[in-house]
Design a protein around this motif. Structure first.
Motif, short mmCIF file in Angstrom:
data_model
loop_
_atom_site.label_atom_id
_atom_site.label_comp_id
_atom_site.label_asym_id
_atom_site.label_seq_id
_atom_site.Cartn_x
_atom_site.Cartn_y
_atom_site.Cartn_z
N ASN A 80 0.82 -1.22 0.00
CA ASN A 80 0.00 0.00 0.00
C ASN A 80 0.85 1.27 0.00
N ASN A 81 2.08 1.21 0.54
CA ASN A 81 3.00 2.36 0.41
C ASN A 81 3.29 2.62 -1.07
N LEU A 82 3.46 1.53 -1.84
CA LEU A 82 3.71 1.68 -3.29
C LEU A 82 2.51 2.34 -3.97
N ILE A 83 1.32 1.80 -3.65
CA ILE A 83 0.09 2.30 -4.29
C ILE A 83 -0.10 3.80 -3.98
N ASP A 84 0.21 4.20 -2.74
CA ASP A 84 -0.04 5.58 -2.30
C ASP A 84 1.12 6.54 -2.60
N SER A 85 2.23 6.03 -3.13
CA SER A 85 3.41 6.88 -3.31
C SER A 85 3.21 7.89 -4.44
N PRO A 86 3.31 9.20 -4.15
CA PRO A 86 3.19 10.20 -5.22
C PRO A 86 4.29 10.03 -6.27
N VAL A 87 5.48 9.61 -5.86
CA VAL A 87 6.59 9.41 -6.80
C VAL A 87 6.22 8.33 -7.82
N LEU A 88 5.70 7.21 -7.32
CA LEU A 88 5.35 6.12 -8.24
C LEU A 88 4.12 6.46 -9.06
N GLN A 89 3.13 7.13 -8.44
CA GLN A 89 1.93 7.50 -9.20
C GLN A 89 2.31 8.38 -10.39
N GLU A 90 3.35 9.20 -10.19
CA GLU A 90 3.80 10.11 -11.25
C GLU A 90 4.67 9.37 -12.28
N LYS A 91 5.65 8.59 -11.80
CA LYS A 91 6.63 7.98 -12.71
C LYS A 91 6.21 6.60 -13.22
N TYR A 92 5.70 5.74 -12.34
CA TYR A 92 5.40 4.35 -12.72
C TYR A 92 4.04 3.89 -12.21
N PRO A 93 2.95 4.51 -12.72
CA PRO A 93 1.62 4.09 -12.25
C PRO A 93 1.35 2.60 -12.46
N SER A 94 2.00 2.01 -13.48
CA SER A 94 1.75 0.58 -13.71
C SER A 94 2.24 -0.26 -12.52
N LEU A 95 3.26 0.24 -11.81
CA LEU A 95 3.77 -0.46 -10.63
C LEU A 95 2.75 -0.37 -9.48
N CYS A 96 2.08 0.79 -9.37
CA CYS A 96 1.00 0.93 -8.37
C CYS A 96 -0.10 -0.08 -8.67
N ASN A 97 -0.44 -0.22 -9.95
CA ASN A 97 -1.50 -1.16 -10.33
C ASN A 97 -1.11 -2.60 -10.04
N ALA A 98 0.16 -2.93 -10.27
CA ALA A 98 0.63 -4.30 -10.00
C ALA A 98 0.55 -4.58 -8.50
N ALA A 99 0.95 -3.60 -7.68
CA ALA A 99 0.93 -3.78 -6.22
C ALA A 99 -0.49 -3.98 -5.73
N ARG A 100 -1.45 -3.29 -6.40
CA ARG A 100 -2.85 -3.38 -5.97
C ARG A 100 -3.42 -4.77 -6.20
N GLN A 101 -2.78 -5.57 -7.04
CA GLN A 101 -3.33 -6.89 -7.36
C GLN A 101 -2.87 -7.98 -6.40
N MET A 102 -2.00 -7.61 -5.43
CA MET A 102 -1.48 -8.60 -4.49
C MET A 102 -2.46 -8.79 -3.32
N ALA A 103 -2.83 -10.03 -3.06
CA ALA A 103 -3.60 -10.44 -1.88
C ALA A 103 -4.80 -9.53 -1.62
N ASN A 104 -4.92 -8.99 -0.40
CA ASN A 104 -6.04 -8.12 -0.05
C ASN A 104 -5.51 -6.92 0.73
N ASN A 105 -6.41 -5.97 1.03
CA ASN A 105 -5.99 -4.70 1.63
C ASN A 105 -5.22 -4.91 2.94
N GLN A 106 -5.69 -5.82 3.79
CA GLN A 106 -5.03 -6.05 5.08
C GLN A 106 -3.59 -6.51 4.88
N VAL A 107 -3.39 -7.43 3.95
CA VAL A 107 -2.05 -7.95 3.69
C VAL A 107 -1.19 -6.87 3.01
N ARG A 108 -1.81 -6.08 2.13
CA ARG A 108 -1.05 -5.01 1.46
C ARG A 108 -0.59 -3.93 2.44
#
Lengths: 289, 165
Positions: A80-108
């Motif tokens: 969830n740090n990856l998903i919420d990171s302004p740096v990644l949202q700006e440079k590598y949004p696809s990485l935020c999307n990949a992180a969002r697909q792992m397990a569930n919110n509690q585990v993330r």
């Protein structure tokens, strides 16, 4: 469920942690989020005599811009740090999307990006895209540190080149030659399921011509796998529907899946063909890395 | 963290947790899980144990405001952190809006998933007061209801969100 006894250490510095790992030997386990370590211990798949917790090591969860526009991701950053990171949202949004697909919110909220790598599970969600983006990792040990491409890290299911005294501290993603990238996962449920097959694609487009492509397959080989023949097929070519289909078939031939409870070998091979085409199309049209 | 040993040589650690606003100091073993401290040492049995492997979400609590599975967290790792459990939602004996909405919308069947479900929903509404139905469904994707009463659960969370407006 019963959690066996173990010795607990929470060293204050990285060098102390590495020394401790060297001293304790193979029966000590590095502990970051713990979502994997604890569930494996409860299922009697892992029996560490000692746990070396990284909780007191500051700075390892930072996500920041480094020199030359490198993006540095601390290994203790949670999904969830990856998903919420302004740096990644700006440079590598696809990485935020990949992180969002792992397990569930509690585990993330607890599971770390370092753990997702070091566990070396073939179906892990972050390795394919990180490899497609050419990410490097830094391993710090008792006697020194080394930086290597993530692509060279995995050697088999649950196996990697990491030494007993080493700790994965950060990921380095250099400025990309690519114009678009994506990660597509096929799983039996939308949440809390492991990939049956997954594909990450990164492409550098110039008009309709593909200058460079990287395709990395997940869950269809003992390690994340580059589909190099499919990549070559695309390089320097004008993109057509036929070419994408051919690349999908080539990637399918390069995959080495097994049959298990989530899917048969044949099914996985066909998934790779379909997902590769979809991932390439998405990366081509995406307009961001 | 202070370490103490009893006469048989078993090691204990002194940890302090801030649970629902109150500070508690307890001696725990290294292999004590957060869910067990909450249920057994603090008698906060609203937090349930289900799969105990991080799949079902029955044990969901908020750790510094974020939903986590308390069955996959060592008590030692939670030392110094703020925990909110289902018991911490009511204010002055008045249930939280979410709790009322679950009752009003018949979102509770056997009730076992309810505390975890509400904690995930609470974290969502704190962060995103006006979620879409899709966002609600994603937020509770880590909470399994084996009575499969999801429709009314989603309805309850959406109505609690509307009431906030």
């Amino acid at each position: 469920m019963y959690l066996p006894d173990f010795e607990y250490y929470a060293p204050a510095t990285l060098s102390e942690a590495c020394d401790l790992l060297e001293k304790l030997g193979p029966e000590a386990k590095v502990f970051a989020g713990g979502t994997d370590v604890l569930s494996k211990m409860k299922q009697e798949l892992l029996f560490p005599k000692a746990i070396v917790s990284l909780k007191n090591l500051g700075g390892l969860s930072e996500i920041r811009l480094g020199n030359n526009n490198d993006v540095i991701i601390g290994a203790k950053a949670t999904h969830n740090n990856l998903i919420d990171s302004p740096v990644l949202q700006e440079k590598y949004p696809s990485l935020c999307n990949a992180a969002r697909q792992m397990a569930n919110n509690q585990v993330r909220n607890i599971g770390t990006v370092g753990g997702n790598i070091v566990n070396a599970v073939p179906s892990a969600d972050l390795p394919p895209l990180l490899i497609a983006l050419g990410a490097k990792i830094k391993l710090v040990g008792a006697t020194g540190e080394r930086v290597l491409p993530l692509e060279d890290f995995f050697t088999g299911p649950n196996k990697s080149v990491i030494e007993q005294d080493e700790i994965l501290t950060e990921f380095i993603i250099e400025e990309q030659p690519f114009t678009g990238s994506t990660y597509i996962k096929f799983a039996l449920r939308r949440s809390g399921a492991l990939a049956v097959a997954s594909v990450a694609a990164a492409v550098a487009m110039e008009g309709n011509v593909c200058r460079k492509a990287r395709i990395v397959l997940g869950a269809v080989a003992p390690t994340p796998l580059r589909a190099k023949k499919a990549e070559e097929m695309l390089t320097g070519k004008e993109i057509t529907d036929e070419l994408l289909e051919e690349a999908g078939s080539a990637a399918s031939k390069e995959s080495k899946p097994i049959s298990d409870i989530r899917g048969s070998e044949e099914y996985r091979r066909d998934l790779v063909r379909v997902l590769t085409g979809r991932a390439l199309r998405k990366a081509i049209n995406e307009g961001h890395v | 963290m202070q370490k103490i040993e009893d006469h048989s040589g078993t090691k204990y650690y002194l940890i302090t947790l801030k649970v629902n606003g109150d500070s508690y100091t307890r001696a725990v073993k290294a292999n004590t899980l957060l869910v067990n401290v909450l249920r057994e040492d603090l008698d906060l049995t609203g937090t349930k144990k289900g799969c105990e492997l991080g799949d079902c979400g029955s044990c969901t609590v908020l750790l510094d405001g974020k939903p986590v599975n308390s069955c996959l967290i060592l008590a030692l790792e939670a030392d110094g952190h703020e925990i909110t459990t289902i018991e911490g939602l009511a204010q002055n004996d008045k249930p939280d809006k979410l709790q009322e909405a679950f009752v009003e919308n018949a979102a509770i069947q056997c009730g076992y998933c309810t505390p975890g479900m509400i904690m995930s929903a609470k974290a969502l509404l704190t962060r995103n007061p006006h979620p879409t139905e899709g966002e609600v469904r994603e937020a509770i994707a880590g909470n399994l209801c084996r009575c499969t009463g999801y429709v009314n659960i989603v309805k309850a969370i959406m109505s609690a969100a509307e009431e906030q407006q």
